[in-house]
Design an enzyme around this catalytic site. Structure first.
Site, mmCIF file in Angstrom:
data_model
loop_
_atom_site.group_PDB
_atom_site.id
_atom_site.type_symbol
_atom_site.label_atom_id
_atom_site.label_comp_id
_atom_site.label_asym_id
_atom_site.label_seq_id
_atom_site.Cartn_x
_atom_site.Cartn_y
_atom_site.Cartn_z
ATOM 1 N N CYS A 21 0.838 -1.196 0.000
ATOM 2 C CA CYS A 21 0.000 0.000 0.000
ATOM 3 C C CYS A 21 0.880 1.257 0.000
ATOM 4 O O CYS A 21 1.495 1.581 -1.005
ATOM 5 C CB CYS A 21 -0.972 -0.030 1.167
ATOM 6 S SG CYS A 21 -2.309 1.207 1.000
ATOM 7 N N HIS A 47 -3.835 -5.056 0.218
ATOM 8 C CA HIS A 47 -3.417 -5.499 1.556
ATOM 9 C C HIS A 47 -3.531 -7.022 1.707
ATOM 10 O O HIS A 47 -4.542 -7.529 2.191
ATOM 11 C CB HIS A 47 -4.278 -4.814 2.620
ATOM 12 C CG HIS A 47 -3.941 -3.384 2.853
ATOM 13 N ND1 HIS A 47 -2.935 -2.985 3.707
ATOM 14 C CD2 HIS A 47 -4.459 -2.253 2.322
ATOM 15 C CE1 HIS A 47 -2.856 -1.668 3.706
ATOM 16 N NE2 HIS A 47 -3.774 -1.189 2.870
ATOM 17 N N GLU A 94 -2.118 -8.625 3.917
ATOM 18 C CA GLU A 94 -2.071 -8.882 5.364
ATOM 19 C C GLU A 94 -3.399 -8.638 6.057
ATOM 20 O O GLU A 94 -3.506 -8.848 7.275
ATOM 21 C CB GLU A 94 -0.953 -8.039 5.996
ATOM 22 C CG GLU A 94 -1.288 -6.597 6.300
ATOM 23 C CD GLU A 94 -1.294 -5.648 5.118
ATOM 24 O OE1 GLU A 94 -1.163 -4.424 5.327
ATOM 25 O OE2 GLU A 94 -1.450 -6.114 3.963
#
Length: 247
Positions: free
Chosen positions: A120, A221, A223
């Site tokens: 990001c 993202h 994660e």
């Protein structure tokens, strides 16, 4: 002390202190902690560093022994680093010390050939470090963020088309993936050496690779808890490529 067989990864975030935005900080902590755990599960000895909290010289010192670097998400980069307008919609707090330190980290990674992954904001840091610039706001009609939603619901799911000839497509075993994203800015002019290898349905760049270095940036993202299973692990595993090649 790490042994010679251990691989050392620095996970570099913006800051560990956000008293002005406690909810946002708690969510960022979830994301960064998941990245750390995924790296540890892949066998990395993880060094977690907050760039704004230590300054450029200390950041470079604390990450000096790293075999790979991961630059995480967070607030907007200050426009002064890419010649952007000083006032724009949904402008966030800026941490210029973090911007400066992370940009310096990208430059050193390229000089040394250190594998680097930007997530990001991390992608945007890579782009700005290499002379690129930023779309400062994607507007109100966007697929990249659930505008107005509580922070826990801010992520938006969409597809990303990957260039079939890219290293990322090969490693993920796909030419189209589903991602979770939450960004109001994006890459505009690409930095020197970067190639756009992933795009969203609206044409926004969602992934880049460096033509000559092991540098990857993703705007989404992996994660996030809602990301597809295994996506983060696959991206973390890419950081070991140089280590495997030298083994």
């Amino acid at each position: 002390m790490p042994t010679r067989t251990e691989k050392r990864l620095s996970v570099v975030e913006v800051t560990r202190y956000r008293p002005r935005d406690v909810e946002y900080h708690a969510y960022v902590e979830v994301l960064n902690s998941r990245a750390v755990r995924a790296a540890e599960n892949d066998g990395w000895l993880v060094n977690r560093v907050a760039a704004a909290d230590v300054g450029t010289a200390s950041l470079l010192s604390l990450t000096d022994a790293s075999d790979a670097i991961m630059i995480m998400g967070g607030e907007d980069i200050s426009p002064r680093f890419y010649g952007g307008a000083a006032d724009y919609p949904f402008e966030s707090q800026h941490f210029e010390t973090a911007d400066e330190g992370q940009i310096a980290l990208v430059h050193r990674a390229l000089r040394r050939g250190t594998p680097l992954l930007g997530i990001c904001r991390g992608l945007q840091v890579i782009n700005v470090a290499l002379g690129g610039d930023i779309v400062q706001d994607l507007g109100n009609q966007t697929i990249h963020k659930n505008l107005g939603a509580p922070i826990r619901d801010i992520m938006a799911a969409h597809t990303v088309a990957l260039d079939s000839s890219s290293r990322l497509s090969t490693d993920l075993g796909a030419t189209e993936i589903v991602v979770q994203s939450a960004h109001h800015q994006a890459v505009a002019r690409l930095g020197e050496g970067l190639v756009a290898i992933g795009t969203a349905p609206d044409g926004v760049v969602e992934a880049v690779e460096h033509a000559d270095a092991q540098v990857t940036g993703v705007q989404f993202h992996p994660e996030d808890p809602g990301a597809p299973d295994g996506q983060l692990a696959q991206l973390v595993a890419r950081l070991s490529v140089r280590e495997r090649a030298l083994a």
